[in-house]
Design a protein around this motif. Structure first.
Motif: not given
Length: 552
Positions: A51-63
């Protein structure tokens, strides 16, 4: 910032937005050349496994940065890769997980507030099973060696003594994705660097263009290790309730004044500042009141100088996470998405099977039944205290040291420690200690950590060092110490664990429990809870110059 505003940015402004907060950029001039003519086309891939977790916000902030810079962004759901990587995603669940990831990622980007008109999604199996792609995969297999393929995937694909062949195919497919998605740039974590270099080297051999690469840093989890789906306390799920978030943050490693491996502080830098451009510390008026930070460096300096308390930082991070996740949680309250989550990650239901009743034979008249004897429960072994007595540390001597064949930052050492044969040890000391200073050096090693492979080579111990953000010193045994001498701490005598297992989902390892209290003192001595490490009768273990710092 609106999408229209992004078009008005200069080439340098766009590039600065694209490249900020990254660990490394390969192909800077190539990216700028494209920006001078048109929008840059970028792709980021993620294997649809856990499951995607909150660390996926790291690449999302770059995207989000890429989209604000007017880039055309494709997100690749690497469903085929998910199966090839040691079958982390069963075939029958692939499509459900792809849709779950799509909903989660869309929710995250909407939570950040970024325009999505230049964002698109693609599945690997949409094109990776085509005739053309398959032929290119075969061609690639004729020009790369088994060694190069294994080296490329060493940090991403699970390694083992009998690894599936799929792990060797994985890097080549990721390289071909750049061509088949027709992008200028691939974006990913710095752990994928070897795959990126593999792509730059081998795509031109097939007649295809060499792409540029953008690499994010690896962000520690809340416990101070890599944030992982497999370690429950190191990550916050996108659908976690505020109470669960508060509980996990309470366990986070966040020592006062210590900015090393500080999960909440790193999360603030790479996620909260990346998403919002600022961060507010919440605290009572008697402790200075609330303060808004526009720059992360100011927050880090205040924390290091003990002007921001760990409790206030954790509470503030928790409040920011609650706000970030609120729209995602609301989105997943729909029955449709609840059903999708259950289909993508089904929970195995354990059913109790009733035992058949035994048929009793009729006893002969006058014969009494033998009374049943109660089985006495086996007493549980008492839990050992979580102190330094559980660590087995010895004096060792490095008798051979060389660079790790598959890792630029690692040494591969042979260390004599009074045993039948030397131990093979891997240490991340290349940036801090010259190779010539490693030879024939006396060291202290932790011997009972569970052996683990690092870039395909087994490491059987750990060299103990004093450490800051920019300096590492190997601890030195006292004069007269010899390989095999035990390192002891007065008042903490006891039988060490046979093997210290790594932290698991439900249990923190003995080493991680002890680690925060391992420090040097004013006299440069290694200590545990203020008590000096020593080799009995010979003296203390010491650092060269680092006072009052963590030992790792």
């Amino acid at each position: 910032m609106t999408q229209g505003a992004a078009v008005e940015l200069s080439v340098d402004e766009k590039y600065n937005l694209i490249s900020r907060n990254l660990e490394e950029v390969v192909g800077e001039n190539e990216i700028k050349a494209v920006l001078a003519e048109r929008s840059v086309k970028i792709y980021w891939g993620t294997a649809t496994t856990g499951k995607p977790h909150i660390a996926y916000f790291v690449p999302m902030s770059k995207i989000a940065d890429f989209l604000r810079a007017g880039c055309e962004v494709q997100i690749l759901f690497a469903d085929l890769h998910a199966c090839l990587d040691n079958m982390k995603a069963p075939w029958e669940l692939i499509n459900y997980r792809v849709e779950y990831y799509r909903e989660c990622i869309t929710g995250m980007l909407e939570s950040i507030g970024v325009p999505l008109d230049k964002l698109s999604f693609v599945k690997g199996t949409d094109y990776q099973l085509s005739k053309e792609y398959t032929l290119d995969a075969y061609k690639l297999s004729t020009i790369v060696t088994e060694k190069d393929a294994k080296k490329a995937g060493a940090e991403v694909v699970k390694q083992s003594d009998s690894a599936p062949l799929s792990g060797l195919i994985y890097p080549g497919l990721q390289a071909l994705d750049e061509e088949y998605l027709k992008v200028d740039v691939q974006f990913g974590g710095v752990d994928q660097r070897k795959i990126f270099m593999y792509a730059r080297e081998n795509l031109p051999k097939l007649g295809y263009a060499k792409r540029s690469h953008l690499m994010n840093p690896m962000v520690p989890g809340l416990t101070g290790t890599k944030m992982s789906s497999s370690e429950a306390d190191s990550k916050i799920d996108l659908l976690d309730a505020p109470s669960a978030i508060k509980k996990k943050l309470k366990k986070a490693f966040c020592e006062e004044g210590n900015i090393e491996n500080n999960g909440p502080l790193s999360f603030t830098k790479h996620v909260l500042f990346g998403c919002h451009g600022q961060f507010e510390v919440l605290r009572k008026e008697e402790w200075g009141g609330n303060k808004i930070y526009k720059e992360f460096q100011e927050l880090e300096d205040d924390f290091k100088n003990k002007e921001v308390h760990p409790g206030d930082l954790k509470n503030s991070v928790g409040a920011a996470i609650d706000r970030l996740l609120a729209p995602i949680i609301k989105k997943f309250e729909s029955e449709e998405l609840k059903k999708l989550a259950e289909s993508a990650y089904p929970v195995e239901k354990v059913t109790k099977v009733k035992k058949e009743k035994k048929k009793h034979n009729i006893r002969p008249e006058g014969v009494e039944a033998k009374p049943k004897q109660k089985q006495q429960a086996k007493p549980a072994e008492p839990e050992k205290p979580a102190d330094i007595s559980r660590l087995q540390m010895k004096v060792g001597k490095i008798i051979k040291c060389e660079k790790h064949p598959d890792a630029d930052a690692l040494y591969l050492e042979e260390i004599e420690c009074g045993e039948e044969k030397p131990r093979q040890v891997i240490s991340g000391l290349v940036k801090f200690v010259p190779l010539e200073e490693m030879q024939n050096r006396m060291v202290v090693i932790l011997c009972n950590l569970k052996p683990a492979k690092m870039r395909g080579i087994l490491s059987e111990a750990m060299v103990m060092c004093a450490s800051t953000a920019d300096k590492v010193e190997i601890l030195s045994p006292p004069e007269g110490a010899v390989p095999g001498d035990l390192v002891t701490v007065a008042g903490f005598e006891g039988e060490p664990d046979a093997i210290i297992k790594p932290s698991s989902k439900n249990k923190v390892s003995a080493f991680e429990q002890v680690a925060p209290d391992l420090k040097t003192n004013d006299a440069l001595e290694a200590t545990y809870k203020g008590v000096t490490w020593e080799v009995k009768g010979k003296g203390a273990i010491k650092a060269q110059s680092l006072q009052n710092v963590q030992i790792k």
